[in-house]
Motif scaffolding. Structure first.
Motif, PDB file in Angstrom:
ATOM      1  N   ALA A  67       1.017  -1.093   0.086  1.00  0.00           N
ATOM      2  CA  ALA A  67      -0.108  -0.008   0.018  1.00  0.00           C
ATOM      3  C   ALA A  67       0.792   1.380   0.171  1.00  0.00           C
ATOM      4  O   ALA A  67       0.501   2.247  -0.888  1.00  0.00           O
ATOM      5  CB  ALA A  67      -0.976   0.049   1.410  1.00  0.00           C
ATOM      6  N   ALA A  68       1.779   1.249   0.891  1.00  0.00           N
ATOM      7  CA  ALA A  68       2.951   2.368   0.973  1.00  0.00           C
ATOM      8  C   ALA A  68       3.462   2.825  -0.538  1.00  0.00           C
ATOM      9  O   ALA A  68       3.478   3.706  -0.929  1.00  0.00           O
ATOM     10  CB  ALA A  68       3.812   2.237   1.881  1.00  0.00           C
ATOM     11  N   GLN A  69       4.148   1.582  -1.128  1.00  0.00           N
ATOM     12  CA  GLN A  69       4.690   1.805  -2.309  1.00  0.00           C
ATOM     13  C   GLN A  69       3.686   2.309  -3.407  1.00  0.00           C
ATOM     14  O   GLN A  69       4.254   2.922  -4.384  1.00  0.00           O
ATOM     15  CB  GLN A  69       5.224   0.188  -2.730  1.00  0.00           C
ATOM     16  CG  GLN A  69       6.328  -0.139  -1.838  1.00  0.00           C
ATOM     17  CD  GLN A  69       6.709  -1.424  -1.974  1.00  0.00           C
ATOM     18  OE1 GLN A  69       5.974  -2.373  -2.456  1.00  0.00           O
ATOM     19  NE2 GLN A  69       8.116  -1.911  -1.757  1.00  0.00           N
ATOM     20  N   ALA A  70       2.351   1.776  -3.421  1.00  0.00           N
ATOM     21  CA  ALA A  70       1.434   2.126  -4.417  1.00  0.00           C
ATOM     22  C   ALA A  70       1.100   3.500  -4.195  1.00  0.00           C
ATOM     23  O   ALA A  70       1.232   4.362  -5.224  1.00  0.00           O
ATOM     24  CB  ALA A  70       0.317   1.210  -4.051  1.00  0.00           C
ATOM     25  N   ILE A  71       1.145   4.090  -3.027  1.00  0.00           N
ATOM     26  CA  ILE A  71       0.857   5.543  -2.903  1.00  0.00           C
ATOM     27  C   ILE A  71       2.090   6.584  -3.151  1.00  0.00           C
ATOM     28  O   ILE A  71       1.891   7.462  -3.805  1.00  0.00           O
ATOM     29  CB  ILE A  71       0.452   5.741  -1.084  1.00  0.00           C
ATOM     30  CG1 ILE A  71      -0.832   4.960  -1.136  1.00  0.00           C
ATOM     31  CG2 ILE A  71       0.526   7.140  -0.863  1.00  0.00           C
ATOM     32  CD1 ILE A  71      -1.220   5.014   0.562  1.00  0.00           C
ATOM     33  N   ILE A  72       3.257   5.912  -3.201  1.00  0.00           N
ATOM     34  CA  ILE A  72       4.392   6.541  -3.297  1.00  0.00           C
ATOM     35  C   ILE A  72       4.681   6.852  -4.794  1.00  0.00           C
ATOM     36  O   ILE A  72       4.859   7.735  -5.410  1.00  0.00           O
ATOM     37  CB  ILE A  72       5.633   5.653  -2.652  1.00  0.00           C
ATOM     38  CG1 ILE A  72       5.797   6.031  -1.374  1.00  0.00           C
ATOM     39  CG2 ILE A  72       6.938   6.368  -3.503  1.00  0.00           C
ATOM     40  CD1 ILE A  72       6.938   5.241  -0.465  1.00  0.00           C
ATOM     41  N   ALA A  73       4.095   5.719  -5.484  1.00  0.00           N
ATOM     42  CA  ALA A  73       4.234   5.690  -6.920  1.00  0.00           C
ATOM     43  C   ALA A  73       3.118   6.715  -7.368  1.00  0.00           C
ATOM     44  O   ALA A  73       3.443   7.508  -8.556  1.00  0.00           O
ATOM     45  CB  ALA A  73       3.981   4.211  -7.550  1.00  0.00           C
ATOM     46  N   GLU A  74       1.820   6.551  -6.809  1.00  0.00           N
ATOM     47  CA  GLU A  74       0.934   7.810  -7.284  1.00  0.00           C
ATOM     48  C   GLU A  74       1.423   9.145  -7.092  1.00  0.00           C
ATOM     49  O   GLU A  74       1.141   9.858  -8.075  1.00  0.00           O
ATOM     50  CB  GLU A  74      -0.142   7.431  -6.362  1.00  0.00           C
ATOM     51  CG  GLU A  74      -1.610   7.351  -7.174  1.00  0.00           C
ATOM     52  CD  GLU A  74      -2.718   6.934  -6.234  1.00  0.00           C
ATOM     53  OE1 GLU A  74      -3.878   7.844  -6.034  1.00  0.00           O
ATOM     54  OE2 GLU A  74      -2.832   5.684  -5.731  1.00  0.00           O
ATOM     55  N   ILE A  75       2.045   9.352  -5.975  1.00  0.00           N
ATOM     56  CA  ILE A  75       2.426  10.666  -5.519  1.00  0.00           C
ATOM     57  C   ILE A  75       3.523  11.224  -6.748  1.00  0.00           C
ATOM     58  O   ILE A  75       3.451  12.255  -7.232  1.00  0.00           O
ATOM     59  CB  ILE A  75       2.892  10.811  -4.447  1.00  0.00           C
ATOM     60  CG1 ILE A  75       1.833  10.938  -3.293  1.00  0.00           C
ATOM     61  CG2 ILE A  75       3.514  12.288  -3.995  1.00  0.00           C
ATOM     62  CD1 ILE A  75       2.251  10.673  -1.889  1.00  0.00           C
TER      63      ILE A  75
END
Length: 80
Positions: A67-75
């Motif tokens: 989840a954290a990796q996905a959010i970082i990529a989205e940002i």
């Protein structure tokens, strides 16, 4: 601490002299009462916050690391 909308209003008043922090950031498609979209909140060049607070979407996820990796990529994609 301010919303993404407030950050855009505050940035011209305070310039770079004050750090703006936006809590309650949620990834796209997340369910929440009042989520702040990361793309509205990030980046001084967009008049936004210096720091984003992302908590619940990570700690409540079945796989917090993913989840954290996905959010970082989205940002990162929103800042391009």
């Amino acid at each position: 601490m301010c919303s993404a909308e407030e950050a855009a209003q505050l940035r011209p008043l305070v310039g770079s002299s004050m750090a703006l922090v936006t809590p309650g950031i949620r990834p796209a498609g997340a369910e929440s009462g009042r989520p702040e979209a990361h793309h509205d909140a990030c980046g001084r060049d967009r008049g936004g916050a210096d720091y984003l607070v992302v908590g619940r979407p990570v700690v409540a996820a079945a796989d917090p690391k993913a989840a954290a990796q996905a959010i970082i990529a989205e940002i990162a994609s929103a800042q391009r």
